[in-house]
Structure formats: C-alpha cells, structure tokens
Design a protein around this motif. Structure first.
Motif, PDB file in Angstrom:
ATOM      1  N   GLN A  52       7.173  54.842  84.651  1.00 34.96           N
ATOM      2  CA  GLN A  52       6.806  55.382  85.965  1.00 34.96           C
ATOM      3  C   GLN A  52       5.635  54.553  86.484  1.00 34.96           C
ATOM      4  OE1 GLN A  52       6.891  56.399  89.140  1.00 34.96           O
ATOM      5  NE2 GLN A  52       8.151  58.034  88.208  1.00 34.96           N
ATOM      6  N   ASP A  53       5.933  53.664  87.453  1.00 29.77           N
ATOM      7  CA  ASP A  53       4.890  52.742  87.932  1.00 29.77           C
ATOM      8  C   ASP A  53       4.137  53.274  89.150  1.00 29.77           C
ATOM      9  OD1 ASP A  53       6.970  52.620  89.664  1.00 29.77           O
ATOM     10  OD2 ASP A  53       7.233  50.443  89.611  1.00 29.77           O
ATOM     11  N   ARG A  54       4.677  54.287  89.815  1.00 27.21           N
ATOM     12  CA  ARG A  54       4.015  54.794  91.020  1.00 27.21           C
ATOM     13  C   ARG A  54       4.097  56.330  91.054  1.00 27.21           C
ATOM     14  NH1 ARG A  54       2.708  52.102  95.901  1.00 27.21           N
ATOM     15  NH2 ARG A  54       1.148  53.416  96.927  1.00 27.21           N
ATOM     16  N   ASN A 110       3.003  60.366  91.572  1.00 23.33           N
ATOM     17  CA  ASN A 110       2.445  61.129  92.690  1.00 23.33           C
ATOM     18  C   ASN A 110       0.923  61.159  92.590  1.00 23.33           C
ATOM     19  OD1 ASN A 110       2.365  62.924  94.906  1.00 23.33           O
ATOM     20  ND2 ASN A 110       2.149  64.653  93.495  1.00 23.33           N
ATOM     21  N   SER A 131      -2.621  55.614  94.034  1.00 18.00           N
ATOM     22  CA  SER A 131      -2.511  54.724  95.196  1.00 18.00           C
ATOM     23  C   SER A 131      -2.017  53.327  94.862  1.00 18.00           C
ATOM     24  CB  SER A 131      -3.879  54.631  95.899  1.00 18.00           C
ATOM     25  OG  SER A 131      -4.850  54.148  94.976  1.00 18.00           O
ATOM     26  N   PHE A 132      -2.001  52.953  93.577  1.00 16.95           N
ATOM     27  CA  PHE A 132      -1.589  51.586  93.235  1.00 16.95           C
ATOM     28  C   PHE A 132      -0.426  51.627  92.265  1.00 16.95           C
ATOM     29  CE2 PHE A 132      -4.776  52.939  90.229  1.00 16.95           C
ATOM     30  CZ  PHE A 132      -4.290  52.535  89.003  1.00 16.95           C
ATOM     31  N   THR A 133       0.276  50.476  92.170  1.00 16.76           N
ATOM     32  CA  THR A 133       1.459  50.369  91.325  1.00 16.76           C
ATOM     33  C   THR A 133       1.085  49.767  89.980  1.00 16.76           C
ATOM     34  OG1 THR A 133       2.846  50.093  93.275  1.00 16.76           O
ATOM     35  CG2 THR A 133       3.777  49.393  91.149  1.00 16.76           C
ATOM     36  N   ASP A 177       1.761  47.493  86.995  1.00 15.06           N
ATOM     37  CA  ASP A 177       2.535  46.251  86.875  1.00 15.06           C
ATOM     38  C   ASP A 177       3.410  46.237  85.629  1.00 15.06           C
ATOM     39  OD1 ASP A 177       1.349  45.344  89.178  1.00 15.06           O
ATOM     40  OD2 ASP A 177      -0.300  44.331  88.100  1.00 15.06           O
ATOM     41  N   SER A 213      11.250  54.942  87.856  1.00 20.22           N
ATOM     42  CA  SER A 213      11.083  55.119  89.295  1.00 20.22           C
ATOM     43  C   SER A 213      11.257  56.583  89.703  1.00 20.22           C
ATOM     44  CB  SER A 213      12.054  54.200  90.040  1.00 20.22           C
ATOM     45  OG  SER A 213      11.758  54.200  91.427  1.00 20.22           O
ATOM     46  N   CYS A 233       3.517  54.214  81.546  1.00 16.69           N
ATOM     47  CA  CYS A 233       3.135  54.940  82.752  1.00 16.69           C
ATOM     48  C   CYS A 233       1.621  55.076  82.811  1.00 16.69           C
ATOM     49  CB  CYS A 233       3.778  56.317  82.758  1.00 16.69           C
ATOM     50  SG  CYS A 233       3.287  57.323  81.351  1.00 16.69           S
ATOM     51  N   HIS A 234       1.141  55.713  83.888  1.00 12.76           N
ATOM     52  CA  HIS A 234      -0.261  56.100  83.962  1.00 12.76           C
ATOM     53  C   HIS A 234      -0.493  57.315  83.061  1.00 12.76           C
ATOM     54  CE1 HIS A 234      -1.747  53.585  87.257  1.00 12.76           C
ATOM     55  NE2 HIS A 234      -0.555  53.739  87.837  1.00 12.76           N
ATOM     56  N   ARG A 252       6.590  61.045  88.535  1.00 15.86           N
ATOM     57  CA  ARG A 252       6.753  60.852  89.970  1.00 15.86           C
ATOM     58  C   ARG A 252       6.318  62.085  90.757  1.00 15.86           C
ATOM     59  NH1 ARG A 252       9.134  57.408  93.776  1.00 15.86           N
ATOM     60  NH2 ARG A 252       8.588  55.900  92.164  1.00 15.86           N
TER      61      ARG A 252
END
Length: 1468
Positions: A1354-1356, A1358, A1361-1363, A1365, A1391, A1413-1414, A1430
């Motif tokens: 999960q790169d982006r 909820n 603000s940043f993706t 890499d 995604s 992921c984050h 997400r």
C-alpha cells in the motif's frame, strides 16, 4: 316445616308412632307419583336420563328412564308401584342418573338413597312433606335436593292403573356380574371425580374392563360397556397428565359410536364424548384432522338434539371454546371435562344478594363457594341485554375478591376484575350505578397492585377513582367518599414512586373530604385519621415538623370524638400512640414515648381477654415498650414486650389468620434480646418462630415475601455470630425466593434486590468468590434504577452500591470503581442533610473513599477533605453511640495516612489513641474486633519505624497474632493480617531485636517469609491481593537472599498468569502488566541460575515471557488428538473449543454512554467463562497423556526446540547477565557474561545513535563498527567459544534474546578487522521469541504441503500526503524469489484493493505474508500501532484478534516497524 340434618336424608320426627296407623280394610298401598328436584345440580357428567328404583320385600321396581332439559328443575314419574300393607314394612328408594337411554346396562350413578317405612311414607304423602337432602360430604352442592312420593291406600278390587312389575332376576350369572361390575365402576368413578383419589379411578377401570370382557361382539350391552371403559380411560389420562397410549380410549369411543348408528337414542352422548376427546387430542398433538372430526360430530349433535337439552348446550360450549382457540392453543384440561349439567333456575337477585351479604360477613368457605357457583349459574340466565346483569356481575366480582382475600388464589382476583370491567361497560356515564362500579373496579385493581406491583393497575385505579369523583360534584352526598378513595390511591402511588405531587394531592383531597364531614358527621373521625396518616407520611418524606404536629392534633381530635365507651376509642388510641411514637423517634422527647405507651395501655385495657383485637393491642404496646428499651435499655421494658408478644401469640392458635404475624413479632423481639444479652436460645427460638411463620405463608400468600426476608435476616445474624456456612447459604436461598416473588414492576423488588445483594456480599467477604461480589453490585444497580431521585430509599441504595464498588476496587484495583463509589457517596451525603440520622455514616463512607483515592493518586485535596469529613462524623457519634467505634477507626486511619504524607507526629499519636478507644468498644466476640486489632497494630508498627519504641512493635505483633486466631480458614482478611505480620517481623529483623514468641522460629526473617508466603496462598483473598503479596515476597526474599527466593518468584509468575487470564481484552492485559515489575521473568531466571538450577531458569523464563501472547495462544490450541480418546474426550474437546472461541472473541467496544451495569455484566460473563474454561482444562488433564495440558512447559519438553541446532538464551537482569546454551540431548550450559544491564543499555543506545548517523552504503561507519566489536567482546564472542562442542562451523544456531538483548544485532557481531572473527563467518543465525514458538513453528511447517503466500503493498494510504516508493517492484521481487507451485502459491494485493477488510481476509487465508506499506508505532499504547491501508488503519489489536495459530512467517517492510529506544524496552 322440614328440618335439615347431616347425611343423605332429612325429615321431621313425628310424635305419632307409625305403628299406630291403622290400615283396616286396606289390602293395597300404591305409590302413584314420584317427584324429584334439581337432579342435575352439581353433576360432574352429562346424564342421558334419570330413573328411580324402589326395593321392597325382596322385589325391585324401576321407573322409566327420563331425559330432561336444562330449564327443567322437577322430574315426575307417574308409574304405580305396589307396596305391602303393613305400616312397619321398610321401603328402600334410590334415585339414579343413567348414561344410556336404552337399553340401560345397570342402575347408573346413584344420586340419593334412603330408607322409609310404609306408614311414614303415607303420613308424608298426606301432609305434602317432601324429603329434603343436604349436600353430600365435601360437596358444595349435590344433585337431587328433594324427593316427594304420593302414596294411596286401596282395596284390592278397586279399579286402578296398571302397576309396575318387579324386575325379574337376570337371566344368567354373567348378566348379573355385568350389572354388578358396571354399578361398581360408576360408583368408584363418581367418587374419584369428587375426591380425586387415584386408587378409585384405577379400580373403576378394572371393573369396566371386566364388564367389557362380559360383552362379546353382538352383545346388546357392548356399546354401553365400551363407552363406560373409554370414559374411565380418558379420565385416567387426564389425572396422570400423560398420554402413553391415547389410541386406546380413541378406539373405544369409536367402537361404541359405530355400534350406535344414526337414530340410536344414545348416539348424541357418544358423539359428544368422542368430540371432546378428539379436541383433547388436538390440544396434545396438534393434528388438524382431530379437530375437523370433532367439529363434524358436534355439528351432527346440534342437528338432531333439542335446543334445550343438556347435550345440545354442552356441544355449544365445546364449539365456543374451540372457536376462541382455533390454532390448537386450547387448554386440554378445559376440553377434557364436561360441564356442570345444572337445570336449576337461578335464584332471584334479592335472594342472591342476601346470601352474598351473609358470606361477606361470615367466614364459611363452603357457603362462599356455593354462592359463587349460584351467581355463575344465574349469569347464564341473565344475558347481556338483561337489566339485572350489571348488578349480578358486580356482586359476583365483589364475592370473588372476598374469596381471594381469604384464600389468595390469584385467579379469583383476575376474574373479579374481568367481571367488574364487564359490569362497568354496561353502565353508561349517566347511570346511577356507574360510580359504584368505578369504585369497586378501582379497589380491585388496587388490591391486585398491592399483590403483584404492576404500575398499570395502580394508574388505572386512580383514573377510575378520578372519574368517580367527577361524577360526584360538589354537593353530591357521596363526594366525600370519592375524595377519600382517590386520596388513598394517590397516597399508595406516592409510597410506590415517591412523587411529591401525588402525596400533596392526596392530602388536599383528604382535607376537602374532612371539610365535607363536619363535627357531627358519622365519618369525621375516619377522615381525621386518614388525613393524619398522610401528613405523617409527608413528614417522614420531608421532615417538616408542622406535618407531624398537625397529624398528632388530628388524631387527638379523632380521639375526642371517641369518648370512653365508644366502639372506636381503642383504634383511635392506637393511631395517636403511633404518631407520638414517631415524634419521639424524631425529637427524642421521652414524654411522647411515655404517652404513647400510656395510650396503648388504655387501648389494651379496652380490649380484654376475648376481644377480637386484643392480640393487635398486645403487639402495638409491645412494640412501643421495645422502642423505649432501645432508648433507655430498661430490661423490664424488653421482657414485658416479649411477654405481651407471647400472650398475643397464645391468642392466635394454630389455624388463626393472624398467627403468622404474631410469630414474626415475637421472633423480632427475641432477636433484639439476643443482640442485647447474647443468649443463643433467644436467637434459635426467633429462627424457629420465623420458620413456623413461613410455613403458614405458602406459595401465593401475600405475606410470604415478608416471612422469607425475616427468616433470612435471622439466619444471617446467626451466621455472623456463629459462622455456620449453612445459615448463610440458606439465608441467600430465602432471599432468592423472595426476589422471585417480586418480578419487574413489583413494589418490593428494589427492597428484595437490596437484601439479596447484602447477603451475597457477606458471602463474598466470607469466601472471597468474585462472582458473589459482581452479583451483589449488579443487584444493587438494579435496585438503584428502581429508586429514582426523590425516592425515600434512594440514599440507602446509593450507599450500598458505593460500598460494594469500593470493595471491588480493593479487590481488583479498577480506578473506575473507586471514582464511581465516590460520586455515589457524594450524592448520598447530599440526601442526608444536617440532622439526618444517617449523616454520620454518610460522612464516614465518603471520607474513607477519598482517603483511598489519595493513597492511589496523592491528591492533597482528597486527603484534607477526607480528614474533615471524618472529624464531622465523629462529632455526630458521642460516647454511647452505636457507630462511635467505626467513626473512631475511620478518623484514626485518616490521621495515619496524613502522618505518612506529612510526617506530623501528633497525627500518628492521635490515630493510635483513637484506635485504642475503638478497640475498647469492640470486645471479644465483636465481629469487627479483628479489624480494630489490625488497624492498631499497623499504626503501632508505623510509630516504631519512626520512634523506635520496642513496646510499640511488641504490641503490634501480639495484636496481629491475636487477630489471626479470630479468622476462619476461608476468611479473605487473612491476607492482610499475614502481610502485616510479615512487615512487623521484618522490622524486628532490621532492628536486630528478638521477636521470638512461644513456639516460633527464633529467626525473625524466617517468620516474616512464612507469613508473606501464607498471605500469597490465601485463596479467598483474591488474585490481585495474592499477586501483590507474592511480589512483596519476591522483593524481600531477593533483598535478603532468603532461601524462599526462587519459590517466591515461581508463585508470583503463577499468580500473574492466573490474574491476566481474568482480563478480557488484549489492551487491558497490556495496561494491567504496566502495574507489575517489567523484568519479573528474567529476574526469576537469574535467581534460578544463581541457585544452580539452569533447567528451572529456562522454564521460568519461558513461562513469564510474552505473557499476553501466551494467553491468546492457549485459546487457539488444537486438540485433534483427543478424537481418538473416546466420547468423553470428544465432548471435552468440543467444550474446550466452544469456550475458547467465546473467550477469544474481542470484547464489546462500549460507547462512552454505555451504562456501567452493562459493562460490568459483560465483565462478569467473561470471568464466568474463564472459570468454565479452567474447569474444562482440568478435566482434560485427567486424560492419559494430557496431564500437563496448557501447563507451563518443563525443560525436557522445551529441549526439543534444539533438535536442529543449539539455542542460545540471553538473560539480562539487575543481578547478572547470562547465556544458556540449550542442546537437544545434553544438559543446558550456563555462562555468566562479563557485562551488566547498565553496559548493555548503553550499548543499545550506541547502536541507535550509530544507525541514525551512519546509515547508507557510503557513509563512515566507525561508531557502528565500534558497537559491533563491543557486542562481540561482551556477548557473542564468549558464546561462540562455548559453542564449539555443540555446533559445527557453518551450521545454524538460534538466538533467544530477552530484555535489552532484543535490541542488539547479535547476528552482525564481530571483530571487524583484518582476519578478525565474526559470527556470520562461523554460524548461520536465526531468532526465536521463545522456545515454544520455535517448536510450534516447526510443527506447523511439517504439516504444510504447500505454502500460501500473500504479498501486500500500500503506497498511498488514506491520510498520507506522499507516495511510498518501490512498493510494486518490491512485491515483484518477492514473487520471483519464491519457489514455484506446488511449493508456494503466491497472491498479491496492492493499491486500491489493499483495504483493511481485504487485508484481514488475506491474513486469515495465508500462513506466509509480506507487508510493504506505511506504519506507525505507539509506545504508550503498543496495540494501537498500525499498518496504514487505503481506507483505515490495520492495528496490531486487529491482528491479535485473528487466529494466527497456523501462521509461520511475516516480513514487515514498513516504516516505524523497527525503531527502538530505552523507553520502549519492555518486559523480556
């Protein structure tokens, strides 16, 4: 005139001897007419007809068999019967009901039989005197109330009508036997219907069976025999309540019906009985075919029978009952019986009224039942359009209410209300009788309210009385009556709900009623009394002296209206005495009490021996004397009160309606004398009296609730005095029975809840069962909900609930309980203003809890407020006050707390002085003496620590040793006493003083350890208290190097595990762990190593690490092997899985507004599940091969983790740092590392700084290399040197680090110089959090045929603000590195698909996963740490609530999954 006498026959005695009648020239005496009345009255079966049998001189004559209609009360036979001429000849006459019209199998059911001489018969015939019959024994009414026979004297040659021929003797022995058997069967069946004697019914069936056997196929009497047998069999099924083979009577009825074809005179009665039986079957089995067949039979009856016949009417009733319950919900008991076949015309309304009036004023049960039956019978005549029906309904309702009040059968009351409601509907608004009907219905609803407590009844009663008052406007003659009635109902509602408006309105109405009843009015004294009573109630509620004074003035006026000689003077004396007694209790003026006693004495004088109300006066005077005894302690008053109650009881012998009340009153006074003098005989006699009172109040009795409570209270008192568990258990059982009599809505439910809660709380204090405490709190919460703001008893319930919450806080340490208790105590105090009798108690309670909170949170405001409150409370308890000792104790504790906080010696000295005074007020035998000894001992030991006066320490020890002797083996207070004794002996040890007492170890330290060990093992003390005691033991045994040190650690680990198992959620377990030592497991392991027991060290470490995860995995244990151990094992396996599943579910997420009672109910449910789960585990351990199921593993089992290579366990504690090398077969090797916890902590910080500064492939890594070299020198290098004998170079080893070792990169350690050594050159390193985890992982890996692997990216997410890499490329790299199918099956979620719910499903379905992921960490709330998806956060708590017991591998490629710091280091 006819004279009635007991028995079957009643006739007048004549002065003329029958022998003097001369029949000169007469050659014949003939009976020409026989007339019988009321032949169907009270019959239990519907007859086919009636006939008379006359026996004379060996001959038997039988009249024709006549059927009659429902409105036919007289039956006449005009058949002539020839009698002998001699006047002394005896004639036997019998009247029978037959159940066949033709042919008649036998005589039938005998209704009446009597003997009369020919001479007397002629005399009665001449004077037209019938023979009158009374009801048979045990019957209200009986069929055939009179018989009259006309007899004539004739010459033999006189022309007369044909004379009946005598019956010829039956043609065969079988026919004779048939008649005898059938007659006997009828007789026994009839007796069974009256007496319900089962033996009669069985004998009846046997006779009918023999009769049936005598009637083969084609026998003319066979249908009658079959019908009789079917009827008796049906009755048998009804009596037994069973339906073993209902096909038998079904078949018999059908066979009888088949033999009576259309046109047969007995076909309708057969159809009726079969229809009733079919509907009975329908009610039992629900087959529609039975109902349809019954309806067809009933329709045929209506088509062929006369509309006024009994059979026709009975068929209509059956059809009506079925129509009311067409779905099969009909009551088989209703359908299983025939209805009284009365043909008697109803009495006139005036006659019924007269008979009803007599019943209302006389307690004659049979007469009351008869008049009720007559009213019901009349209602069938007075239909809905009859103008008299309303009065008849109303009168019947009143009579039914009367029977309810005498027998307490609730059905009577419900029926009375239903009838009165129907009557009211017949009176339009302007009808003259509407007011009376409104009043009667209101009174009946009020009665039901008092019996059941349903608010709707009371509200409806008030609405009806309001309407009645509206119909009696100013000037109406009965307005004062309506005012009084409505006032009474409003007063009742006030008593129930506490709404001041009701009470004020009641007083206003009663005041108006009094105004309408001037001095000369006959009912003025009644109004004076009623108004006085309500003013007294308002005084009790608001405390306004004017109300009480006015009530007394009104009672004085009422008394003045009843001068000496007046019939109501004694009652008025009693009322005034009661109010004066109330004023005494309020103001304490002895004159009021003395006057009350004088008035009650006069009232008693006016009720001499033989007076109906003497026992009441005896009781009232006894109560006042008892009050004076409480005030002045004059033994003469108490003894006289008991003597009066004994006389009152003597006036209420067995069977007297007031005996139970008198038993209660005497029991209460004996209980008082027991409390005053301590004579066990008084208490035992009180309990015996209460038991007798309870037996006189069976189920359904309005006062049973009170008796249950009274007996329970005395049993509880005896338990407090003697400690017999049976008394306490019985008291609780009685209170539970009392509560069952008070369903939701009942006026006494809150009282009953409170009583039960108090006893259950007592059992908790005695046995320490948490379930009792939780139940007590739940009961008090429900009671409080039933006592809203304004309720007179709200303050008491607030106090009770607060007390129990405080107890639970002491037991479990939940801050919410303490805060809630304080808020409840504050509300209680607000309801007890200055002057309130309970203010002192309320001040104490609030102060005690504030003091407890101060000790917990150290807020000076709590301390100061608590001290001030206790001082106020003590001021309200002067010398001689019953609560003074408690208040002294509380203030002493408070001053002691303030001393510890501020160090003022005066506070401590004053506290000790107060405790000494409190102890003096609690002599030997006092239930709180143990507590006083504890408190004084604790403060004396505190003063010793401060002032070093040995006398204080000696006295403290002796007090505690004595206190211990006062406690039984189950008393939870043992924990506190043992703990205090341990502290005292530690003081002896530290001070170098000799503490040895008689029979004690001379070493104070050993004695101290003995007591603290005992404290930790008091099962009833509660897990939290025991755990704290064990940690105290650990601390001091460790500090002093005592020989019990290792045992202390083991006990603490076991109790910690047990305590954590009672905590429902993962997060709450984590919060609970914060309150206990973080390094308990590694310290225990170090202790074992120091003791030379390396295997035990491994076991303790394994038991104490990852406590939270261990709790979860226990609930996810596989038991498939139990499948082969038999049915019992399989059942246990299922039970274990079910309970584990329930416990493994996440607890409800309660919203902020969720009532505390709901939260506590959930917590209680969880604890009960834990108890059941523990019990199931114990059962599983009894199965061969499962003796250590879910117990902490022993070393021999843990050693299996090293089968693929050695495991190095690293232990860092405050005492030493060690490495333990575990191999598969050899004993473990322990080595002490040349480092300590402080050096390792610095090394962890050095690594963190180095990583932050030197990260990157081209950076200067000097600091990092230095740290890795130090790690090699201090830890890894020495371990590698010792591994040579256990692992060949290049093989795999496993590291199992604890504490700070978890944050060191052991695998990267080395010398980092040319030709230098490093771990990675010699061994392949792997990590495991525990040995159990490694064993489990290998087990699941061996079972896997294919690895389901999911890569999640999960790169982006909820809110970010940043993706991130390279997520996609990372997952692709993972896919390429995996082996192909069938070794691994790969899936990917990225995604927009990578949502929280989707990822949770993927984690559930795959045992290997990779997360890219984050992430975010919460060190303050670790289980709130999360991966960012997400749509939502996927928290660690979400993951733990899944079953991951089969999962093997997780790779976390997320930011913030690896940061650490000393502040984040938790328990090993």
């Amino acid at each position: 005139m006819c004279v009635l006498f007991s028995g079957e026959l009643s006739y007048q005695e004549y002065t003329r001897d029958p022998g003097e009648i001369h029949l000169c020239g007469v050659q014949q005496v003939v009976i020409t007419t026989i007339r019988a009345t009321d032949l169907t009255l009270g019959l239990r079966r519907i007859p086919a007809g009636f006939h008379v049998v006359v026996k004379v001189d060996g001959a038997e004559y039988r009249t024709s068999n006549k059927s009659i209609h429902v409105d036919q009360s007289v039956v006449e036979w005009h058949e002539h019967i020839l009698l002998p001429c001699e006047s002394s000849s005896k004639v036997w006459v019998s009247v029978y009901a037959s159940f066949e019209l033709n042919p008649i199998l036998c005589h039938g059911e005998c209704l009446r039989t009597f003997e009369i001489s020919v001479g007397e018969l002629l005399d009665r015939s001449e004077k037209l005197h019938p023979i009158i019959f009374q009801p048979k024994q045990e019957e209200i009414v009986s069929a055939c109330t009179s018989v009259f026979m006309t007899a004539e004297q004739r010459l033999s040659d006189q022309n007369v009508a044909p004379v009946l021929c005598s019956l010829t003797i039956l043609t065969s022995r079988d026919m004779n036997a048939l008649a005898l058997r059938t007659d006997a069967g009828y007789r026994l069946l009839a007796r069974h219907r009256r007496t319900q004697n089962r033996r009669d019914l069985d004998q009846s069936i046997k006779h009918f069976e023999r009769a049936s056997d005598l009637c083969p196929v084609d026998h003319p009497y066979r249908p009658a025999a079959l019908f009789n047998l079917a009827t008796a069999k049906f009755a048998s099924f009804q009596a037994n309540g069973t339906c073993l083979d209902l096909d038998i009577p079904n078949s018999l009825f059908q066979d009888a019906l088949d033999l009576r074809p259309i046109g047969h005179p007995d076909r309708p009665i057969t159809q009726l009985r079969r229809a009733i039986f079919l509907l009975f079957l329908f009610a039992k089995r629900g087959f529609q075919s039975d109902a349809d067949a019954a309806k067809e039979l009933l329709s045929e009856i209506l088509n062929v029978c006369h509309g006024n016949s009994h059979i026709y009417k009975a068929a209509l009733i059956v059809i009506e009952k079925f129509a009311l319950h067409p779905t099969g919900s009909i009551d088989e008991n209703d359908l299983g019986q025939e209805w009284p076949a009365s043909s008697m015309l109803p009495l006139s309304l005036n006659h019924l009224f007269d008979r009803a009036e007599r019943c209302l004023h006389r307690d004659e049960p049979r007469a009351l039942d008869e008049v009720i039956w007559l009213h019901y019978d009349a209602l069938r005549y007075y239909n809905t359009r009859h103008p008299c029906r309303g009065k008849l309904l109303g009168n019947l309702a009143v009579i039914l209410q009367t029977r309810f009040e005498r027998r307490c059968n609730e059905k009577d009351l419900d029926q009375a209300i239903a009838l009165q409601t129907e009557a009211l509907a017949l009176w339009p608004v302007d009808h003259i009788d509407r007011c009376g009907s409104l009043n009667n219905l209101a009174n009946q609803l009020s009665t039901r309210f008092r019996h059941r407590g349903d608010d709707e009844d009371l509200d409806q009663a008030i609405a009806l009385q309001t309407e009645a008052l509206y119909l009696r406007p100013a000037g109406h003659a009965d307005r004062s009556l309506s005012l009084n009635n409505l006032s009474t109902q409003l007063s009742t509602r006030f008593d129930h709900r506490g709404d001041d408006e009701d009470l004020d309105q009641a007083i206003a109405l009663q005041t108006e009623a009094l105004y309408l009843r001037p001095v000369s009015h006959a009912d003025r004294s009644l109004s004076l009394n009623n108004l006085a009573t309500q003013l007294s109630t308002r005084f009790d509620h608001r405390g306004d002296d004017e109300d009480l004074d006015q009530a007394i003035a009104l009672h004085r006026e009422a008394l003045a209206l009843c001068p000496v000689g007046h019939t109501d003077r004694s009652r008025s004396l009693n009322n005034l005495a009661t109010q004066l007694s109330s004023r005494f209790r309020h103001r304490g003026d002895g004159k009021d009490l003395d006057q009350a006693i004088a008035l009650q004495t006069e009232a008693l004088y006016l009720r001499p021996v033989g007076h109906a109300d003497r026992s009441l006066s005896l009781n009232n005077l006894a109560n006042q004397l008892s009050t004076r005894f409480d005030h002045r302690s004059n033994d003469g008053d108490l003894d006289r009160a008991i003597a009066l109650h004994e006389e009152a009881l003597a006036l209420c012998p067995v069977g007297h309606t007031d005996r139970s009340r008198s038993l209660d009153n005497l029991a209460i006074q004996l209980s008082t004398r027991f409390r005053y003098r301590g004579n066990n005989e008084d208490l035992d006699q009180a309990i015996a009296l209460h038991r007798e009172a309870l037996t006189l109040r069976p189920d359904g009795h309005t006062d049973r609730f009170r008796s249950l409570n009274n007996l329970a209270t005395q049993l509880s008192t005896r338990f407090d005095h003697r400690g017999n568990d049976e008394d306490l258990d019985e008291a609780i059982a009685l209170h539970e029975d009392a509560l069952a009599l008070c369903p939701v809505g009942h006026t006494d439910r809150s009282l009953s809840l409170n009583n039960l809660a108090i006893r259950v709380s007592t059992r908790f204090r005695h046995r320490g069962d948490d379930g009792d405490l939780d139940q007590a709190i739940a009961l008090h919460r429900e009671a409080l909900a039933l006592r809203p703001v304004g309720h007179t008893d709200r303050s008491r319930t607030l106090n009770n609930l607060a007390t129990q919450l405080s107890t639970r806080f002491d037991h479990r340490g939940n801050n919410e309980d303490l805060d809630h208790a304080i808020s409840l105590y504050r509300e209680t105090l607000a309801l007890c203003p200055v002057g309130h009798t309970d203010r002192s108690k309320s001040l104490n309670n609030l102060a005690t809890q504030l003091s407890t909170r101060f000790r917990r949170r150290r807020n000076d405001d709590d301390l100061d407020e608590a001290t001030a409150l206790h001082e106020d409370a003590l001021a309200l308890c002067p010398v001689g006050h019953t609560d003074r000792s408690k208040s002294l104790n509380n203030l002493a504790n408070q001053l002691s707390t303030r001393f510890r906080h501020r160090g003022n010696d005066e506070d401590l000295d004053q506290a000790i002085a107060l405790d000494r005074e409190a102890l003096a007020l609690r002599p030997v035998g006092h239930t709180d003496r143990c507590g006083s000894l504890n408190n004084l001992a604790h403060k004396l030991s505190t003063r010793f620590r401060h002032q070093h006066n040995r006398e204080d320490l000696n006295e403290s020890r002796e007090n505690l040793r004595y206190a211990l002797t006062l406690l039984n083996q189950h008393d939870p207070r043992q924990t506190v006493v043992h703990a205090l004794l341990a502290r005292v002996y530690l003081l002896f040890h530290h001070s170098g003083l000799d503490a040895a007492g008689a029979g004690e170890d001379t070493d104070s330290l050993n004695v101290a350890m003995h007591h603290i060990k005992a404290a930790a093992n008091v099962v009833s003390g509660g897990l939290l208290s025991r755990l704290r005691a064990s940690l105290f033991w650990v601390r001091h045994s460790d500090k002093h190097g005592h020989g019990t040190q290792l045992e202390a650690y083991a006990t603490a680990m076991q109790l910690l595990d047990a305590y954590m198992s009672t905590t429902a959620s993962v997060s709450s377990r984590h919060m609970a762990m914060k309150n206990f030592p973080r390094t308990l497991a590694v310290d225990a392991a170090s202790c074992a190593i120091c003791s030379g027991d390396v295997c035990r060290a491994v076991e303790l470490l394994e038991q104490g690490r990852t406590v939270i995860w261990t709790q979860m995995t226990r609930l996810r244990t596989s038991l498939d092997i139990l499948q082969t151990r038999g049915d019992h094992a399989v059942a246990l396996m299922k039970k274990f899985r079910d309970l584990s599943s329930l416990l493994d579910k996440p607890p409800a997420d309660h919203a902020e507004a969720t009532p505390r009672v709901d939260i506590e109910a959930e917590e209680t449910r969880y604890r009960r599940l834990v108890q059941d789960w523990n019990g199931t585990v114990e059962e599983i351990r009894k199965i061969e091969g499962f003796s250590r199921f879910l117990l902490p593993p022993i070393f021999s089992d843990l050693q299996d983790a090293a089968r693929d290579g050695p495991i190095v366990v690293l232990i860092a504690s405050k005492s030493s740092c060690n490495a333990i090398i575990i191999t598969h077969k050899q004993p473990p090797t322990s080595m002490q590392l040349s480092t300590d916890l402080q050096k390792l902590t610095k090394l962890v910080l050095a690594f963190r700084v180095a990583v932050e500064k030197e990260v990157g492939p081209k950076g200067n890594q000097t600091a990092l290399i230095k740290a890795l070299r130090e790690l090699w020198d201090l830890v890894v290098g020495p371990v590698v040197e010792n591994l040579g004998g256990f692992a060949r170079p290049g093989s795999r080893i496993w590291w199992c680090p604890t504490s700070v070792f978890n944050f060191l990169p052991l695998h990267a350690a080395g010398e980092y110089k040319q030709k230098g050594k490093s771990l990675s050159q010699q061994y392949i390193s792997s990590y495991t959090p525990s040995l159990t985890a490694l064993i489990k992982a290998r087990g699941s890996h061996e079972k896997s045929l294919s690895v389901p692997f999911v890569a999640i990216g999960q790169d982006r997410p909820n809110g970010v603000s940043f993706t991130l890499d390279a997520v996609e490329s990372e997952l692709e790299l993972v896919r390429r590195l995996l082996p192909p199918l069938p070794t691994a099956s790969f899936s990917k979620i990225t995604s927009i698909d990578a949502t929280k719910s989707r990822v949770l499903r993927a984690l559930r379905d795959n045992t290997w996963f990779h997360l890219a992921c984050h992430g975010t960490q919460r060190f303050d709330e670790p289980f709130e740490s999360a991966f960012l998806m997400r749509d939502q956060r996927l928290s660690l708590l979400d993951i733990t609530q899944m079953d991951l017991s089969r999962h093997q591998f997780a790779f976390l490629s997320a930011c913030e999954t690896a940061p650490s710091g000393w502040f984040a280091i938790r328990r090993g």
